[in-house]
Write an enzyme that holds these catalytic residues in place. Structure first.
Site, PDB file in Angstrom:
ATOM      1  CD1 TRP A 130      -4.948   0.168  -0.655  1.00  0.00           C
ATOM      2  CD2 TRP A 130      -4.147   0.489  -2.722  1.00  0.00           C
ATOM      3  NE1 TRP A 130      -5.810  -0.432  -1.543  1.00  0.00           N
ATOM      4  CE2 TRP A 130      -5.343  -0.249  -2.820  1.00  0.00           C
ATOM      5  CE3 TRP A 130      -3.469   0.821  -3.900  1.00  0.00           C
ATOM      6  CZ2 TRP A 130      -5.867  -0.668  -4.034  1.00  0.00           C
ATOM      7  CZ3 TRP A 130      -3.992   0.401  -5.109  1.00  0.00           C
ATOM      8  CH2 TRP A 130      -5.182  -0.334  -5.172  1.00  0.00           C
ATOM      9  CG  ASP A 211      -2.771   6.257  -5.713  1.00  0.00           C
ATOM     10  OD1 ASP A 211      -3.833   6.651  -6.238  1.00  0.00           O
ATOM     11  OD2 ASP A 211      -2.623   5.099  -5.270  1.00  0.00           O
ATOM     12  CE  LYS A 246     -11.674   4.257  -3.282  1.00  0.00           C
ATOM     13  NZ  LYS A 246     -11.611   3.091  -2.476  1.00  0.00           N
TER      14      LYS A 246
HETATM   15  C1  LMR Z   1      -9.186   0.326  -0.191  1.00  0.00           C
HETATM   16  O1  LMR Z   1      -8.042   0.628   0.116  1.00  0.00           O
HETATM   17  O2  LMR Z   1      -9.948  -0.278   0.569  1.00  0.00           O
HETATM   18  C2  LMR Z   1      -9.727   0.715  -1.551  1.00  0.00           C
HETATM   19  O3  LMR Z   1      -8.788   1.477  -2.227  1.00  0.00           O
HETATM   20  C3  LMR Z   1     -10.255  -0.414  -2.328  1.00  0.00           C
HETATM   21  C4  LMR Z   1      -9.230  -1.403  -2.750  1.00  0.00           C
HETATM   22  O4  LMR Z   1      -9.233  -1.755  -3.928  1.00  0.00           O
HETATM   23  O5  LMR Z   1      -8.419  -1.851  -1.936  1.00  0.00           O
END
Ligand code: LMR
Length: 396
Positions: A130, A211, A246
């Site tokens: 992420w 996570d 989510k």
């Molecule tokens: C995402 O990866 O799109 C979500 O987890 C929202 C975010 O805060 O980035």
């Protein structure tokens, strides 16, 4: 002072949503931020959430501060959802949970804790991960390293490379693992692979930080804890950062948690005392509303059953979109193989689209995908599928 300030780059995920909102094209499609959409393209409020809010409104009698660690009932429910009711970790009280403002808030608090309490510990992130992980931990002062994860050839897990790179992580470092629905790839280890990862981490003395933001969106609430349960069999100590954004659709209510798993109750409380210092200077104590909703729903057996059904509905719609996407591309004569997307789980997949193709989709077709090519499958609907696949075909 402000004359000298340079404009900051937009956030790779949330910045795109701002651009999307400003786009006047009525046929625009947002596959960037990880937000669930129903078949009509709306992000619904779950029925169980509405019912819980009705009860809260009736019964709430104060707006006083919560404790730094939040509402105890909520924290208990978080642990039961993570490990399963009656799990030894819960019974022996060797877990301690703090309610946090979203998974992001929990991650930042852990980052601050690690930086101060375990100086020199590095954090290892999957490649890719992420986009915000690196940013959060770097802001907390940690050094971030990468371990291998995705096989670009097959768009699956390169387990051998992952295993080999974990072997190189020194004792006393921390590894961030995605509990399920890996963001951004949608690729998760199998339970056998989780077991091997758990053995290796325990042997190496590397602390797992899980996570866990998508429980229930891969295969089911219970099924999705398989990775976490394999890890806790092997490592007595770890952190779990979880989120209800989510699976409860509570995005804007910022409802998450940080759970410490330790050798025993005393150690869990000691670590929590250090975590509380970091909570205090970040946000003092968490927002209440989202946590109350979760606590009401999960404490009421009937509401909890209904919620599990609502999660199942979201999950099956996402999985149906995975199939329809691959099928529609094929029907349009697209040669590129997208079939691995069917096997992946959760909101995201790597489309394999290049940055140039992503930009063309944005500029010519008002289709918003993050630059890495990650797509939010939960943003696809039967109504936007044809236009989406036609546009992808034209940029390939
Ligand atoms: C995402 O990866 O799109 C979500 O987890 C929202 C975010 O805060 O980035």
């Amino acid at each position: 002072m402000f004359e000298k300030v340079q404009i900051a780059p937009p956030d790779p995920i949330l910045g795109l949503t701002e651009t999307f909102k400003a786009d006047p094209n009525p046929d625009k499609i947002n596959l960037s931020v990880g937000v669930y959409k129903d078949a009509t393209g709306k992000t619904p409020i779950l029925g169980t959430v509405k019912e819980a809010e009705r009860r809260i409104l009736e019964q709430e009698n104060t707006k006083g501060y919560l404790a730094m660690t939040g509402e105890p009932v909520y924290c208990t429910q978080v642990q039961q959802l993570l490990f399963g009711e009656g799990h030894e970790i819960i019974e022996s009280k060797r877990a301690a949970t703090a309610q946090c403002p979203g998974g992001t808030g929990a991650l930042r608090v852990v980052g601050d804790y690690l930086h101060i309490v375990h100086p020199g510990a590095k954090i290892w992130l999957s490649n890719p991960t992420w986009a915000n992980h690196d940013t959060i931990f770097t802001a907390a002062g940690l050094e971030c390293e990468k371990y291998a994860y995705r096989d670009a050839e097959t768009n699956g897990l390169d387990f051998t490379a992952m295993y080999e790179s974990i072997k190189k992580i020194p004792k006393g470092d921390v590894i961030l693992l995605h509990g399920c629905c890996h963001n951004p790839t949608g690729i998760d280890p199998t339970s056998e692979q989780w077991s091997k990862i758990g053995d290796l981490l325990a042997k190496q003395g590397v602390l797992p930080l899980v996570d866990f933001a998508y429980q229930g969106l891969a295969d089911g609430i219970g099924e999705d804890r398989v990775g976490l349960l394999e890890l806790v069999k092997k490592s007595k100590q770890m952190f779990v950062c979880s989120s209800f954004s989510k699976n409860f659709g509570l995005y804007r209510e910022r409802t998450g948690a940080l759970t410490i798993v330790a050798d025993d109750e005393k150690q869990a409380n000691t670590v929590m005392s250090q975590v509380k210092l970091r909570i205090r200077y970040n946000y003092s104590n968490p927002p209440s509303h989202g946590g109350q909703i979760v606590a009401v729903v999960l404490s009421d057996p009937e509401l909890k059953t209904r919620w599990i059904e609502e999660v199942a509905e979201m999950r099956s719609r996402i999985n149906a979109m995975r199939h329809l996407f691959v099928k529609t591309l094929k029907a349009k004569g697209v040669d590129q193989d997208f079939s691995s997307i069917i096997e992946q789980r959760g909101m995201f997949s790597f489309s394999g689209l290049t940055k140039e193709q992503v930009l063309e989709l944005r500029e010519k077709y008002s289709i918003y995908i993050v630059d890495s090519g990650r797509i939010n499958v939960a943003g696809m609907t039967p109504d936007n599928m044809d236009r989406l696949c036609e546009a992808i075909k034209s940029v390939l």
